[in-house]
Design a protein around this motif. Structure first.
Motif, mmCIF file in Angstrom:
data_model
loop_
_atom_site.group_PDB
_atom_site.id
_atom_site.type_symbol
_atom_site.label_atom_id
_atom_site.label_comp_id
_atom_site.label_asym_id
_atom_site.label_seq_id
_atom_site.Cartn_x
_atom_site.Cartn_y
_atom_site.Cartn_z
ATOM 1 N N HIS A 158 0.843 -1.187 0.000
ATOM 2 C CA HIS A 158 0.000 0.000 0.000
ATOM 3 C C HIS A 158 0.882 1.242 0.000
ATOM 4 C CE1 HIS A 158 -3.769 -2.054 0.396
ATOM 5 N NE2 HIS A 158 -3.245 -2.806 1.336
ATOM 6 N N GLY A 159 0.361 2.303 -0.518
ATOM 7 C CA GLY A 159 1.106 3.546 -0.569
ATOM 8 C C GLY A 159 1.611 3.815 -1.971
ATOM 9 N N GLU A 160 1.955 5.058 -2.197
ATOM 10 C CA GLU A 160 2.366 5.479 -3.534
ATOM 11 C C GLU A 160 3.841 5.242 -3.818
ATOM 12 O OE1 GLU A 160 0.238 6.577 -5.912
ATOM 13 O OE2 GLU A 160 -1.314 6.072 -4.462
ATOM 14 N N LYS A 161 4.706 5.598 -2.873
ATOM 15 C CA LYS A 161 6.138 5.505 -3.103
ATOM 16 C C LYS A 161 6.655 4.148 -2.648
ATOM 17 C CE LYS A 161 10.431 7.943 -2.498
ATOM 18 N NZ LYS A 161 11.130 9.061 -1.925
ATOM 19 N N LYS A 162 7.332 3.462 -3.540
ATOM 20 C CA LYS A 162 7.851 2.133 -3.232
ATOM 21 C C LYS A 162 9.380 2.191 -3.175
ATOM 22 C CE LYS A 162 3.850 -0.023 -3.797
ATOM 23 N NZ LYS A 162 2.928 0.032 -2.743
ATOM 24 N N LEU A 163 9.923 2.060 -1.984
ATOM 25 C CA LEU A 163 11.371 1.979 -1.820
ATOM 26 C C LEU A 163 11.828 0.562 -2.126
ATOM 27 C CD1 LEU A 163 11.706 3.878 1.572
ATOM 28 C CD2 LEU A 163 12.288 4.744 -0.689
ATOM 29 N N PRO A 164 13.044 0.387 -2.635
ATOM 30 C CA PRO A 164 13.547 -0.975 -2.823
ATOM 31 C C PRO A 164 13.646 -1.673 -1.464
ATOM 32 C CG PRO A 164 14.965 0.639 -3.899
ATOM 33 C CD PRO A 164 13.974 1.402 -3.084
ATOM 34 N N LEU A 165 13.079 -2.864 -1.351
ATOM 35 C CA LEU A 165 12.984 -3.531 -0.054
ATOM 36 C C LEU A 165 14.317 -4.039 0.494
ATOM 37 C CD1 LEU A 165 9.669 -5.522 -0.420
ATOM 38 C CD2 LEU A 165 10.112 -3.524 0.977
ATOM 39 N N MET A 166 15.157 -4.613 -0.348
ATOM 40 C CA MET A 166 16.403 -5.192 0.167
ATOM 41 C C MET A 166 17.249 -4.152 0.894
ATOM 42 S SD MET A 166 16.513 -8.382 -0.139
ATOM 43 C CE MET A 166 16.363 -9.824 -1.135
ATOM 44 N N PRO A 167 17.501 -2.989 0.329
ATOM 45 C CA PRO A 167 18.298 -2.005 1.070
ATOM 46 C C PRO A 167 17.627 -1.519 2.355
ATOM 47 C CG PRO A 167 18.231 -1.435 -1.257
ATOM 48 C CD PRO A 167 17.245 -2.548 -1.054
ATOM 49 N N VAL A 168 16.301 -1.397 2.349
ATOM 50 C CA VAL A 168 15.599 -0.960 3.556
ATOM 51 C C VAL A 168 15.790 -1.988 4.665
ATOM 52 C CG1 VAL A 168 13.310 -0.542 4.553
ATOM 53 C CG2 VAL A 168 13.919 0.463 2.340
ATOM 54 N N ARG A 169 15.573 -3.268 4.335
ATOM 55 C CA ARG A 169 15.766 -4.320 5.333
ATOM 56 C C ARG A 169 17.212 -4.353 5.815
ATOM 57 N NH1 ARG A 169 12.651 -8.251 1.369
ATOM 58 N NH2 ARG A 169 10.553 -8.179 2.204
ATOM 59 N N ALA A 170 18.144 -4.311 4.862
ATOM 60 C CA ALA A 170 19.567 -4.383 5.224
ATOM 61 C C ALA A 170 19.961 -3.227 6.134
ATOM 62 C CB ALA A 170 20.427 -4.378 3.955
ATOM 63 N N ARG A 171 19.519 -2.036 5.817
ATOM 64 C CA ARG A 171 19.868 -0.863 6.639
ATOM 65 C C ARG A 171 19.242 -0.954 8.022
ATOM 66 N NH1 ARG A 171 19.432 3.714 1.912
ATOM 67 N NH2 ARG A 171 21.355 3.112 0.878
ATOM 68 N N LEU A 172 18.011 -1.447 8.104
ATOM 69 C CA LEU A 172 17.391 -1.617 9.410
ATOM 70 C C LEU A 172 18.185 -2.618 10.248
ATOM 71 C CD1 LEU A 172 14.991 -1.218 11.429
ATOM 72 C CD2 LEU A 172 14.205 -3.405 10.520
ATOM 73 N N HIS A 173 18.503 -3.763 9.681
ATOM 74 C CA HIS A 173 19.250 -4.779 10.422
ATOM 75 C C HIS A 173 20.627 -4.246 10.837
ATOM 76 C CE1 HIS A 173 16.544 -7.755 8.101
ATOM 77 N NE2 HIS A 173 15.974 -7.412 9.245
ATOM 78 N N ASN A 174 21.303 -3.550 9.932
ATOM 79 C CA ASN A 174 22.595 -2.946 10.274
ATOM 80 C C ASN A 174 22.451 -1.931 11.406
ATOM 81 O OD1 ASN A 174 23.945 -4.435 8.337
ATOM 82 N ND2 ASN A 174 24.032 -2.770 6.849
ATOM 83 N N ALA A 175 21.398 -1.121 11.347
ATOM 84 C CA ALA A 175 21.193 -0.095 12.379
ATOM 85 C C ALA A 175 20.945 -0.723 13.748
ATOM 86 C CB ALA A 175 20.023 0.810 11.990
ATOM 87 N N VAL A 176 20.175 -1.808 13.795
ATOM 88 C CA VAL A 176 19.919 -2.478 15.077
ATOM 89 C C VAL A 176 21.216 -3.014 15.662
ATOM 90 C CG1 VAL A 176 18.785 -4.477 16.154
ATOM 91 C CG2 VAL A 176 17.508 -3.016 14.572
ATOM 92 N N VAL A 177 21.997 -3.723 14.840
ATOM 93 C CA VAL A 177 23.263 -4.295 15.323
ATOM 94 C C VAL A 177 24.205 -3.180 15.767
ATOM 95 C CG1 VAL A 177 25.309 -5.625 14.660
ATOM 96 C CG2 VAL A 177 23.045 -6.384 13.943
ATOM 97 N N ALA A 178 24.289 -2.110 14.978
ATOM 98 C CA ALA A 178 25.177 -1.002 15.331
ATOM 99 C C ALA A 178 24.720 -0.308 16.602
ATOM 100 C CB ALA A 178 25.238 0.007 14.175
ATOM 101 N N ASP A 179 23.412 -0.075 16.725
ATOM 102 C CA ASP A 179 22.901 0.608 17.916
ATOM 103 C C ASP A 179 23.136 -0.197 19.181
ATOM 104 O OD1 ASP A 179 21.396 2.911 19.004
ATOM 105 O OD2 ASP A 179 19.959 1.355 19.564
ATOM 106 N N LEU A 180 23.008 -1.526 19.075
ATOM 107 C CA LEU A 180 23.244 -2.396 20.238
ATOM 108 C C LEU A 180 24.732 -2.687 20.464
ATOM 109 C CD1 LEU A 180 20.321 -4.939 19.710
ATOM 110 C CD2 LEU A 180 20.437 -3.074 21.366
ATOM 111 N N ARG A 181 25.561 -2.217 19.536
ATOM 112 C CA ARG A 181 27.022 -2.423 19.594
ATOM 113 C C ARG A 181 27.386 -3.894 19.707
ATOM 114 N NH1 ARG A 181 30.163 2.530 21.200
ATOM 115 N NH2 ARG A 181 28.704 4.201 20.817
ATOM 116 N N LEU A 182 26.739 -4.699 18.837
ATOM 117 C CA LEU A 182 27.001 -6.144 18.842
ATOM 118 C C LEU A 182 28.013 -6.515 17.781
ATOM 119 C CD1 LEU A 182 23.335 -7.419 19.223
ATOM 120 C CD2 LEU A 182 25.091 -7.310 20.971
#
Length: 179
Positions: free
Chosen positions: A155-179
């Protein structure tokens, strides 16, 4: 031949997958599962427990290990039984900056041109599953980490590429938790 059977609006409790919803009456294994982020977190923690050797009634630890073993090594990206597995090919840890030094909006310097949905900072033992609407569940036994992303990408008008969004989210979680 045209198809005009798509429902309008936001279907609640129904699969968005047209094959499952219309051709198969709404029930099909490829349509995924419905659940809350909290339920998926509980599910992910159960997998972590099984992989630590704990019995929990879901699967035996030996079946859990079998499910996250690579069964497609000669065919392309590594896959377990229902799981995508972490892919090799990362830079040597000594050459990479600390995860928390990486900017959230930029891919890691050693990232592949087409990022993996897991990101680059989860361990080689991580595994996950993605969904048609942009959802993602990744589990990392080495980091004792479960990451759940629930979206409604269809749903929604603007479609971001999913792979980079998922990858960046996962990277951000690991980085934020300093794991």
């Amino acid at each position: 031949m045209t198809f005009s059977g798509w429902a309008q609006g936001f279907p609640v409790g129904l699969p968005h997958d047209g094959n499952a919803r219309h051709a198969l009456g709404g029930v099909a294994g490829n349509a995924g599962l419905f659940g809350s982020a909290e339920d998926l977190l509980i599910y992910g923690r159960a997998w972590l427990a099984m992989l630590r050797g704990e019995e929990n009634g879901l699967l035996t630890p030996s079946l859990a290990r079998l499910a996250v073993a690579d069964h497609t090594s000669a065919l392309g990206p590594p896959r377990g039984l229902g799981w995508a597995l972490s892919q090799p090919g990362l830079a040597e840890p000594a050459a990479a900056p600390a995860p928390w030094e990486l900017p959230f909006a930029e891919p890691a310097p050693w990232a592949a041109i087409s990022p993996r949905s897991s990101g680059e900072l989860l361990s080689p033992r991580s595994f996950g599953h993605t969904g048609f609407t942009g959802t993602s569940l990744w589990i990392d036994p080495e980091k004792d980490l479960v990451i759940v992303l629930l979206t409604n990408y269809v749903h929604g008008e603007k479609k971001l590429p999913l792979m980079p969004v998922r990858a960046r989210l996962h990277n951000a979680v690991v980085a934020d938790l300093r794991l």
